[in-house]
Scaffold this active site. Structure first.
Site: not given
Ligand code: ZN
Length: 400
Positions: A350, A209
């Site tokens: 991430h 993400d």
């Molecule tokens: Zn996010």
């Protein structure tokens, strides 16, 4: 040197000097290019040379010179240097080169004509007209491009991964193995890396993400090394800053998902803001990669009925929360994956954090060694439930 020998030496020098006019021949042989010879007086040498005679048979010998534009010239060797100075060459090899066609022909071309040939489909290097292809036994062939389709029909592939399985060992070695040898290699400690998905076997999706960001390229390096895809839920505002990473990810078979334009909390946004955040990101991704996202993930995992009803895509959550953004510790990220990953898992990471990029290789390696196949989110849904449904929330896709 004593006096006596010095005297002898001087005598010799004097005698030798005195004899020179008599030992030198007065007549010399001269040569014509047609093979004739004639004896002339030494004092007349220049006059004979002026009318085409040479002092040596070597000078008189006819040689062929070559020009870049394809002409040839026969001249006595004596003049060679003069002609060389104005652009004539001694060998044909110096003025020609071999050019190649896609259909397997080659042609010797004068260098001056090479560009014209290039414009009508001839290439300078054989590597421009051939590619490497592979068969199921692992043999490599160099194939002219015009023959790619017919060679494919015979079972060759231009992608090694289509005809052979990439495998790796725990100590980091890689090799391509013929498909029918995969099991035998499994038994001696080799692991399958990427390739065709067996829908009857365990599979998971790794998702990243908030990117793309500076560490994204490193993440892609590892995915490429292991020949596996991942899904990137990108922020629209970052997309144009990392176009190479975006294009590369798509080419590698990764999926690009939508994570809003600027990471807004969609559950606290108006319908028009929701639509604007999603549409702007879809457009940004399309402009760079040529493909639209098919799935989205709401920032913070925050959604409500309005969000699900407004966005005409499936909402993708996760079942393994690595907390990589919080710990920033590759060992802890790996430990979380080891502890929580089950068949059908969606793993959250991430790619804007450097320690996460460091964790990707151990995570990928661990999953593959556990027998999990890595797939994109859309493929995971497709293999497990068929068509993805817009407005539906997916956390994981365990086998039925
Ligand atoms: Zn996010």
């Amino acid at each position: 040197m004593n006096k006596k020998s010095l005297c002898l030496l001087l005598t010799c020098v004097i005698m030798f000097t005195a004899f020179i006019p008599f030992s030198e021949a007065e007549n010399v042989t001269m040569y014509a290019s047609d093979g004739r010879t004639r004896i002339v007086e030494a004092k007349d040498i220049s006059a004979w040379k002026a009318v085409g005679w040479f002092e040596s048979a070597e000078d008189a010998k006819i040689v062929t010179l070559y020009s870049m534009d394809g002409r040839t010239l026969d001249i006595p060797q004596y003049y060679r240097a003069d002609y060389n100075a104005v652009g004539w060459y001694n060998t044909r090899e110096e003025v020609t080169l071999t050019m190649y066609s896609m259909d397997g022909r080659s042609l010797e071309v004068f260098k001056d004509a090479a560009e014209a040939h290039n414009k009508v489909g001839w290439y300078y290097n054989i590597s421009d007209v051939t590619i490497k292809m592979y068969d199921k036994d692992g043999n490599e062939y160099t194939i002219y491009r015009d023959f790619i389709e017919s060679e494919k029909a015979k079972g060759l592939s231009d992608n090694k991964n289509d005809v052979m399985q990439l495998m790796f060992s725990a100590d980091g070695r890689f090799m391509h193995v013929p498909f029918d040898k995969v099991e035998a290699h499994n038994e001696v400690g080799w692991f399958t890396s990427g390739g065709k998905v067996d829908t009857s076997k365990p599979m998971v999706a790794i998702t990243f993400d908030d990117g793309p960001g500076a560490p994204t390229a490193r993440v892609l390096d590892i995915l490429e090394k292991y020949n596996v895809p991942a899904t990137f839920f990108v922020q629209g505002k970052n997309v144009a800053r990392y176009p190479n990473e975006m294009v590369r990810a798509v080419k590698m078979g990764c999926e690009i998902g939508n994570h809003t334009y600027s990471h807004v909390n969609l559950s606290a946004s108006s319908t028009s803001t929701i639509a604007q955040q999603i549409n702007a990101t879809n457009t940004a991704v399309y402009n760079v990669t040529g493909v639209y996202p098919k799935v989205y993930r709401p920032p913070y995992g925050a959604y409500n009925k309005a969000v699900l009803n407004t966005i005409a895509m499936p909402a993708i959550m996760w079942s393994v929360d690595t907390l990589d953004w919080k710990t920033r510790n590759p060992s802890k990220t790996l430990a979380s994956v080891k502890r929580d990953t089950k068949d059908g898992a969606i793993i959250l990471m991430h790619d804007i954090h450097s320690p996460t990029a460091d964790a990707v290789e151990p995570v990928v390696k661990h999953l593959l060694m556990q027998g999990f196949q890595l797939v994109t989110v859309s493929d995971l849904i497709k293999y497990r439930q068929g068509h993805a449904v817009s407005g539906k929330v997916y956390n994981s896709l365990a086998p039925r």
